[in-house]
Design a protein around this motif. Structure first.
Motif, PDB file in Angstrom:
ATOM      1  N   ARG A 260      41.439  33.717  47.666  1.00 29.90           N
ATOM      2  CA  ARG A 260      42.430  33.426  46.631  1.00 29.90           C
ATOM      3  C   ARG A 260      41.694  33.384  45.300  1.00 29.90           C
ATOM      4  O   ARG A 260      40.704  32.677  45.177  1.00 29.90           O
ATOM      5  N   TYR A 261      42.193  34.145  44.341  1.00 28.85           N
ATOM      6  CA  TYR A 261      41.520  34.204  43.037  1.00 28.85           C
ATOM      7  C   TYR A 261      42.454  34.788  41.990  1.00 28.85           C
ATOM      8  O   TYR A 261      43.512  35.323  42.307  1.00 28.85           O
TER       9      TYR A 261
ATOM     10  N   GLU B 187      37.743  41.691  33.086  1.00 35.08           N
ATOM     11  CA  GLU B 187      37.162  42.324  34.284  1.00 35.08           C
ATOM     12  C   GLU B 187      37.765  43.709  34.514  1.00 35.08           C
ATOM     13  O   GLU B 187      37.046  44.652  34.853  1.00 35.08           O
ATOM     14  N   VAL B 188      39.054  43.819  34.315  1.00 33.34           N
ATOM     15  CA  VAL B 188      39.721  45.112  34.461  1.00 33.34           C
ATOM     16  C   VAL B 188      39.186  46.078  33.402  1.00 33.34           C
ATOM     17  O   VAL B 188      38.882  47.232  33.699  1.00 33.34           O
ATOM     18  N   TRP B 189      39.041  45.590  32.183  1.00 37.92           N
ATOM     19  CA  TRP B 189      38.528  46.405  31.080  1.00 37.92           C
ATOM     20  C   TRP B 189      37.123  46.915  31.384  1.00 37.92           C
ATOM     21  O   TRP B 189      36.838  48.095  31.226  1.00 37.92           O
ATOM     22  N   ARG B 190      36.228  46.020  31.835  1.00 32.78           N
ATOM     23  CA  ARG B 190      34.849  46.421  32.154  1.00 32.78           C
ATOM     24  C   ARG B 190      34.823  47.443  33.289  1.00 32.78           C
ATOM     25  O   ARG B 190      34.090  48.427  33.240  1.00 32.78           O
ATOM     26  N   TRP B 191      35.618  47.214  34.339  1.00 33.10           N
ATOM     27  CA  TRP B 191      35.648  48.162  35.453  1.00 33.10           C
ATOM     28  C   TRP B 191      36.145  49.526  34.973  1.00 33.10           C
ATOM     29  O   TRP B 191      35.587  50.560  35.334  1.00 33.10           O
ATOM     30  N   TYR B 192      37.197  49.509  34.155  1.00 35.65           N
ATOM     31  CA  TYR B 192      37.751  50.779  33.686  1.00 35.65           C
ATOM     32  C   TYR B 192      36.703  51.571  32.917  1.00 35.65           C
ATOM     33  O   TYR B 192      36.532  52.766  33.162  1.00 35.65           O
TER      34      TYR B 192
ATOM     35  N   VAL C  25      37.600  42.270  42.834  1.00 34.22           N
ATOM     36  CA  VAL C  25      37.396  40.936  43.393  1.00 34.22           C
ATOM     37  C   VAL C  25      36.208  40.324  42.640  1.00 34.22           C
ATOM     38  O   VAL C  25      35.070  40.744  42.834  1.00 34.22           O
ATOM     39  N   PRO C  26      36.465  39.334  41.774  1.00 32.76           N
ATOM     40  CA  PRO C  26      35.384  38.756  40.973  1.00 32.76           C
ATOM     41  C   PRO C  26      34.482  37.832  41.784  1.00 32.76           C
ATOM     42  O   PRO C  26      34.850  37.355  42.859  1.00 32.76           O
TER      43      PRO C  26
END
Length: 180
Positions: A16-17, A23-28, A139-140
């Motif tokens: 659960r997180y 995080e989405v921005w960095r991954w993209y 998943v952080p």
């Protein structure tokens, strides 16, 4: 929020997180540098002729180059905004086992078998499970009780994915045939 359950001995994880837009921005952008730029460049090139004809009635190299610059900027900006628009800030329930993953955020839910997963990437403190459709579940680090738990999770997920026989071909296409 750390994992609420880890039953790797029985072959499953329940996490659960909450993810963050950062995080989405960095991954993209990591993905953009690795592969998306090629697709965006192709889209920009396809847009050049119609855009140059609309903006500049004279056919010469300068308007074409300006149209390429405009179209590349448009494509990159629009495509970078898509993951941010689709982002769900609620708490995610993620269940992962040898068959694939299941996820819930609020009323939305989804699942994929490992054959529908193109890749699993562990970098930058996150684990990204990328579907064959290009969408990623990030998943952080904070979803795990500690770094050992995250490494164990990544190890199991990679093994389950490999056991499903998914093969990434050199041109980036996915084959769900068993790898010999």
């Amino acid at each position: 929020m750390a994992a609420t359950a880890d039953d790797a001995t029985s072959g499953s994880y329940v996490l659960r997180y909450r993810s963050s837009r950062a995080e989405v921005w960095r991954w993209y952008w990591r993905s953009w540098k690795r592969k998306f730029w090629k697709l965006h460049a192709l889209w920009a090139v396809v847009m050049v002729w119609p855009l140059s004809r609309m903006l500049f009635p004279i056919a010469s190299p300068a308007p074409m180059l300006l149209s390429l610059l405009i179209s590349m900027t448009l494509v990159v900006c629009v495509m970078a905004c898509v993951p941010q628009v689709l982002f769900k800030r609620g708490e995610r329930l993620l269940k992962v086992d040898a068959h694939g993953w299941y996820s819930e955020i609020g009323n939305a839910s989804g699942s994929r078998s490992w054959r529908e997963v193109a890749s699993i990437q562990g970098s930058g403190g996150t684990v990204a499970i990328v579907g064959t459709n290009g969408h990623a579940m990030i998943v952080p680090r904070r979803a795990f009780s500690d770094a050992v738990h995250q490494e164990r999770f990544l190890s199991h997920v990679l093994a389950w994915h490999a056991a499903a026989g998914v093969k990434v071909l050199p041109d980036g296409l996915i084959s769900a045939n068993k790898v010999d």
